[in-house]
Scaffold this active site. Structure first.
Site, PDB file in Angstrom:
ATOM      1  N   THR A  18       0.833  -1.203   0.000  1.00 17.84           N
ATOM      2  CA  THR A  18       0.000   0.000   0.000  1.00 17.84           C
ATOM      3  C   THR A  18       0.871   1.258   0.000  1.00 17.84           C
ATOM      4  OG1 THR A  18      -1.572  -1.239   1.379  1.00 17.84           O
ATOM      5  CG2 THR A  18      -1.955   1.115   1.148  1.00 17.84           C
ATOM      6  N   ARG A  22       7.837  -2.487   2.823  1.00 11.29           N
ATOM      7  CA  ARG A  22       7.980  -2.555   4.282  1.00 11.29           C
ATOM      8  C   ARG A  22       8.346  -3.961   4.690  1.00 11.29           C
ATOM      9  NH1 ARG A  22       3.113   1.331   6.474  1.00 11.29           N
ATOM     10  NH2 ARG A  22       3.836   3.088   5.236  1.00 11.29           N
ATOM     11  N   SER A 113       6.269   4.059   8.704  1.00 15.50           N
ATOM     12  CA  SER A 113       5.109   4.782   9.204  1.00 15.50           C
ATOM     13  C   SER A 113       4.773   4.501  10.664  1.00 15.50           C
ATOM     14  CB  SER A 113       3.912   4.482   8.302  1.00 15.50           C
ATOM     15  OG  SER A 113       2.846   5.306   8.635  1.00 15.50           O
ATOM     16  N   HIS A 114       3.641   3.901  10.913  1.00 18.33           N
ATOM     17  CA  HIS A 114       3.160   3.672  12.278  1.00 18.33           C
ATOM     18  C   HIS A 114       3.586   2.298  12.799  1.00 18.33           C
ATOM     19  CE1 HIS A 114       0.540   1.925   9.386  1.00 18.33           C
ATOM     20  NE2 HIS A 114       0.107   1.088  10.309  1.00 18.33           N
ATOM     21  N   LYS A 126      10.207   4.029   0.422  1.00 19.17           N
ATOM     22  CA  LYS A 126       9.175   4.379  -0.545  1.00 19.17           C
ATOM     23  C   LYS A 126       9.752   5.393  -1.520  1.00 19.17           C
ATOM     24  CE  LYS A 126       5.660   6.862   0.783  1.00 19.17           C
ATOM     25  NZ  LYS A 126       4.373   7.482   1.063  1.00 19.17           N
ATOM     26  N   ASP A 279       1.674  10.096  13.501  1.00 22.40           N
ATOM     27  CA  ASP A 279       2.377   8.817  13.535  1.00 22.40           C
ATOM     28  C   ASP A 279       3.881   8.984  13.316  1.00 22.40           C
ATOM     29  OD1 ASP A 279       2.252   9.477  10.840  1.00 22.40           O
ATOM     30  OD2 ASP A 279       1.984   7.405  10.178  1.00 22.40           O
ATOM     31  N   ASP A 281       5.971   8.800  10.859  1.00 17.40           N
ATOM     32  CA  ASP A 281       6.484   9.610   9.749  1.00 17.40           C
ATOM     33  C   ASP A 281       5.678  10.879   9.513  1.00 17.40           C
ATOM     34  OD1 ASP A 281       4.348   8.009   8.835  1.00 17.40           O
ATOM     35  OD2 ASP A 281       4.990   8.210   6.757  1.00 17.40           O
ATOM     36  N   ASP A 283       2.489  11.558   8.726  1.00 21.71           N
ATOM     37  CA  ASP A 283       1.427  11.757   7.739  1.00 21.71           C
ATOM     38  C   ASP A 283       0.026  11.468   8.289  1.00 21.71           C
ATOM     39  OD1 ASP A 283       1.854   9.045   7.788  1.00 21.71           O
ATOM     40  OD2 ASP A 283       2.046   8.794   5.618  1.00 21.71           O
ATOM     41  N   ARG A 284      -0.058  10.806   9.439  1.00 19.68           N
ATOM     42  CA  ARG A 284      -1.389  10.535  10.003  1.00 19.68           C
ATOM     43  C   ARG A 284      -1.727  11.544  11.097  1.00 19.68           C
ATOM     44  NH1 ARG A 284      -2.679   4.170  10.335  1.00 19.68           N
ATOM     45  NH2 ARG A 284      -1.767   3.623   8.320  1.00 19.68           N
ATOM     46  N   THR A 346      -7.634   2.045  -1.355  1.00 21.16           N
ATOM     47  CA  THR A 346      -6.827   2.415  -0.201  1.00 21.16           C
ATOM     48  C   THR A 346      -5.391   2.741  -0.610  1.00 21.16           C
ATOM     49  OG1 THR A 346      -8.167   1.087   1.278  1.00 21.16           O
ATOM     50  CG2 THR A 346      -5.904   1.519   1.977  1.00 21.16           C
ATOM     51  N   GLU A 365      -8.539   9.426   4.238  1.00 22.77           N
ATOM     52  CA  GLU A 365      -8.748   8.007   4.466  1.00 22.77           C
ATOM     53  C   GLU A 365      -9.185   7.806   5.912  1.00 22.77           C
ATOM     54  OE1 GLU A 365      -6.055   5.221   2.089  1.00 22.77           O
ATOM     55  OE2 GLU A 365      -4.659   6.603   3.011  1.00 22.77           O
ATOM     56  N   GLU A 366      -9.929   6.718   6.116  1.00 18.06           N
ATOM     57  CA  GLU A 366     -10.407   6.413   7.465  1.00 18.06           C
ATOM     58  C   GLU A 366      -9.256   6.130   8.428  1.00 18.06           C
ATOM     59  OE1 GLU A 366      -9.824   3.184   8.755  1.00 18.06           O
ATOM     60  OE2 GLU A 366      -8.809   2.755   6.855  1.00 18.06           O
ATOM     61  N   SER A 367      -8.100   5.767   7.870  1.00 12.91           N
ATOM     62  CA  SER A 367      -6.953   5.374   8.686  1.00 12.91           C
ATOM     63  C   SER A 367      -6.192   6.588   9.214  1.00 12.91           C
ATOM     64  CB  SER A 367      -6.034   4.495   7.855  1.00 12.91           C
ATOM     65  OG  SER A 367      -5.686   5.160   6.649  1.00 12.91           O
ATOM     66  N   LYS A 378      -0.507  12.405   2.601  1.00 13.79           N
ATOM     67  CA  LYS A 378      -1.318  12.864   3.708  1.00 13.79           C
ATOM     68  C   LYS A 378      -0.436  13.630   4.669  1.00 13.79           C
ATOM     69  CE  LYS A 378      -1.531   8.102   4.959  1.00 13.79           C
ATOM     70  NZ  LYS A 378      -1.235   7.207   5.882  1.00 13.79           N
ATOM     71  N   ARG A 499      -8.970  -6.465   7.680  1.00 13.68           N
ATOM     72  CA  ARG A 499      -9.658  -5.255   8.150  1.00 13.68           C
ATOM     73  C   ARG A 499     -11.123  -5.344   7.749  1.00 13.68           C
ATOM     74  NH1 ARG A 499      -5.250  -2.374   9.643  1.00 13.68           N
ATOM     75  NH2 ARG A 499      -3.575  -1.918   8.157  1.00 13.68           N
TER      76      ARG A 499
HETATM   77  C1  VG1 Z   1      -2.897   1.353   5.759  1.00 11.31           C
HETATM   78  C2  VG1 Z   1      -4.164   2.171   5.702  1.00 11.31           C
HETATM   79  C3  VG1 Z   1      -4.172   3.048   4.456  1.00 11.31           C
HETATM   80  C4  VG1 Z   1      -2.903   3.916   4.432  1.00 11.31           C
HETATM   81  C5  VG1 Z   1      -1.691   3.029   4.542  1.00 11.31           C
HETATM   82  C6  VG1 Z   1      -0.405   3.810   4.620  1.00 11.31           C
HETATM   83  O1  VG1 Z   1      -2.850   0.476   4.650  1.00 11.31           O
HETATM   84  O2  VG1 Z   1      -5.302   1.335   5.708  1.00 11.31           O
HETATM   85  O3  VG1 Z   1      -5.333   3.832   4.464  1.00 11.31           O
HETATM   86  O4  VG1 Z   1      -2.845   4.663   3.256  1.00 11.31           O
HETATM   87  O5  VG1 Z   1      -1.775   2.215   5.717  1.00 11.31           O
HETATM   88  O6  VG1 Z   1      -0.402   4.720   5.674  1.00 11.31           O
HETATM   89  P1  VG1 Z   1      -3.255  -1.071   4.757  1.00 11.31           P
HETATM   90  O7  VG1 Z   1      -2.989  -1.643   3.405  1.00 11.31           O
HETATM   91  O8  VG1 Z   1      -2.423  -1.666   5.846  1.00 11.31           O
HETATM   92  O9  VG1 Z   1      -4.688  -1.097   5.140  1.00 11.31           O
HETATM   93  V1  VG1 Z   1       1.028   5.053   6.483  1.00 11.31           V
HETATM   94  O10 VG1 Z   1       0.771   6.325   7.553  1.00 11.31           O
HETATM   95  O11 VG1 Z   1       1.292   3.580   7.122  1.00 11.31           O
HETATM   96  O12 VG1 Z   1       2.104   5.402   5.265  1.00 11.31           O
HETATM   97 CO    CO Z   2       2.423   7.194   8.203  1.00 14.13          CO
END
Ligand code: VG1
Ligand code: CO
Length: 546
Positions: A18, A22, A113-114, A126, A279, A281, A283-284, A346, A365-367, A378, A499
């Site tokens: 996504t 990673r 990221s998180h 990335k 988070d 990095d 972006d959240r 997503t 996004e909901e995340s 983001k 999910r």
């Molecule tokens: C998750 C979230 C998605 C987001 C992605 C990257 O992906 O659901 O909405 O864009 O993380 O965010 P997945 O495939 O695990 O559902 V970040 O802040 O981790 O770069």
């Molecule tokens: Co992130």
């Protein structure tokens, strides 16, 4: 110094998910693993030949090693010059901003990221393109295809020897390298978008208090510069503000479960008016009011409803986009305001073309992801400044703003249930089994009550470049008006996470105060039943509810 070619052989598992590649630190530290992937990027993304590359990340464990390798390989592969963030730090939105402001050819972001960090945690790489956004799918697929053919890589023989702790110019094998302040461009951009006077008034009014939890991630220096220095919030507003390679052992994921320090402060009797977290990095974002949690899908809808009042957007908002599993709350705002509204798979990479074509100015996004066309990622801190702008204009509490929104548009009750730590096989079997039965699901009654009225699998054709992406999640609609989405995470590093996204709309003000958990209980049970979650995974309950 000299440039050498090392013999290698392909790894089969370097398909970006996504959001980039990673893997665990352990996987990344295998000999030749990072090198192969970087060679695949450098071979595929020819714009980097002679071009400028932006480099940095959330500072997690393994960053310094990765920067050394990337600088050596960039020099050996004809990259024009590299701008690297001081101490190797760069938030994801700031890389995006810096690529755009400096006309760079691309960027390499070092983050998972998180996901947890440290020697036992995760690492990630990335590639972002010249528009500042994540490489779109055709590019990530080309990188993957190339990774399967890498039989050697070019690198300088010696280490790069660039002092990352000091800003200034350096050189690696003739390639100019500059260590730059990772905050400066981003900070300047925020000042162009928001009414800093109004925000200073709010934060300095003495009747407003806030706390920002950087969760030991990269946002600390950005939040201190903007909130405490530029906008006059008192020192100490930013907590956990020193980036740590292992995030101090915490998981830098801004949700009610992981942002414990912030939740504790926001729900005690002397809670501040406003709370936010971002988070690893940057972006959240999570937005909170005093004793009040703002669902990210609602946050997107509220921002959409007020964006036009923020100076950087006045008179130029024409469209919004959300990822498919995000609730439909923003669609209602778009409809009322006459904005175009797009539903994408997503992952932020799917917003890039819409933003570039100026079809949308806001995405979410909901995340816990929200951002605008100021960058192509983001942006956690941007969402915080957007919320502060809304509060500065209305002088209402966060809760009042959200409740007012519900009374105008209805409330989209929303929840995500994650089943973490499944085996890859369990996850894939569950989805395959569901997919096989899709055509016959409509009309299925469930023991829990709600009956399935419609079922499909989401695919998306990009309206700008015509590229189609299939298999983006199973959607179920129920006769009580609820919708559910099921998909597997594409950001994990081992096993699978299922999910399940649940939502239902409520127009009746009295029922808008019900507990989300209660409102969605029946549909949650119905989905578990239809998808045979227990039989296939052995799990009765999700491991994380957001
Ligand atoms: C998750 C979230 C998605 C987001 C992605 C990257 O992906 O659901 O909405 O864009 O993380 O965010 P997945 O495939 O695990 O559902 V970040 O802040 O981790 O770069
Ligand atoms: Co992130």
């Amino acid at each position: 110094m000299a440039i050498i070619e090392e013999v290698s052989s392909p790894f089969e598992d370097q398909r970006p998910g996504t959001s980039g590649l990673r893997k665990t630190v352990e996987q990344f530290s295998q000999p030749r693993y990072l090198e192969n992937f970087i060679q695949a990027v450098l071979d595929t993304c020819t714009e980097l030949q002679g071009g400028t590359l932006i480099l940095g990340g959330d500072g997690r464990y393994y960053t310094e090693t990765a920067i050394d390798t990337i600088l050596r390989m960039a020099a050996a592969n004809g990259v024009g010059r590299v701008l690297v963030g001081r101490d190797g730090l760069f938030s994801t939105p700031a890389v995006s901003a810096t690529i755009r402001r400096r006309g760079a050819a691309g960027g390499l972001l070092l983050t998972a990221s998180h996901n947890p960090g440290g020697p036992d945690g995760d690492f990630g790489v990335k590639y972002n393109i010249a528009n500042g956004g994540p490489a779109p799918e055709p590019v990530t697929e080309a990188i993957y295809a190339r990774s399967l053919e890498v039989h050697g890589y070019h690198i300088t023989q010696e280490h790069a020897e660039v002092d990352l702790s000091r800003e200034g110019a350096a050189e690696v094998e003739g390639m100019p390298v500059e260590v730059i302040d990772p905050v400066a461009d981003y900070r300047a951009l925020m000042a162009e978008l928001f009414d800093f006077e109004a925000l200073r008034d709010l934060l300095g009014s003495g009747s407003f208090s806030m706390v920002f939890d950087a969760m030991h991630g990269v946002t600390g220096p950005y939040a201190k510069a903007l909130l405490e220095e530029d906008l006059g919030a008192p020192r100490g507003t930013v907590i956990n503000g020193e980036p740590k390679p292992d995030f101090a052992g915490c998981q830098p994921d801004p949700n009610p479960t992981h942002a414990r320090d912030l939740m504790e402060r926001m729900f005690r009797h002397d809670a501040p008016d406003f709370g936010a977290a971002s988070d690893g990095d940057g972006d959240r974002n999570m937005i909170l009011g005093r004793h009040f949690f703002v669902n990210p899908s609602d946050s997107l809808a509220v921002i959409a409803d007020h964006l036009d009042a923020i100076p950087g957007y006045r008179g130029r908002v024409s469209g919004v986009a959300r990822s498919m599993p995000t609730s439909r709350a923003v669609d209602r705002v778009a409809e009322a305001r006459g904005y175009e509204c797009f539903e994408t798979p997503t992952g932020w990479k799917f917003f890039g073309n819409l933003l570039d074509a100026d079809r949308v100015q806001l995405c979410g996004e909901e995340s816990f992801g929200t951002s605008s066309d100021h960058v192509r990622e983001k942006d956690g801190l941007w969402a915080v400044l957007a919320w502060l702008s809304i509060l500065a204009a209305s002088r209402e509490s966060v809760e009042a703003v959200v409740r007012g929104h519900w009374s105008r548009y209805g409330r989209d009750f929303y929840s995500r249930h994650d089943y973490e730590g499944l085996t890859r096989d369990q996850g894939e079997r569950l989805m395959a089994h569901l997919r096989d039965r899709l055509a016959g699901l409509a009309g299925t009654p469930t023991g829990a009550g709600p009956r399935v009225t419609e079922a499909d699998e989401f695919s998306y054709t990009d309206p700008i470049d015509g590229h189609t992406t299939t298999g983006q999640g199973v959607r179920l609609w129920f006769d009580n008006g609820a919708r559910a989405v099921l998909r597997l995470s594409g950001t994990g590093t081992d096993g699978a996470t299922l999910r399940i996204y649940l939502e239902t709309w409520e127009a009746e003000p009295l029922r808008q105060n019900d507990e989300c958990r209660d409102v969605l209980r029946d549909v949650a049970e119905a989905v578990r039943e239809v998808a045979e979650v227990k039989a296939i995974t052995g799990r009765r309950e999700p491991s994380l509810v957001v």
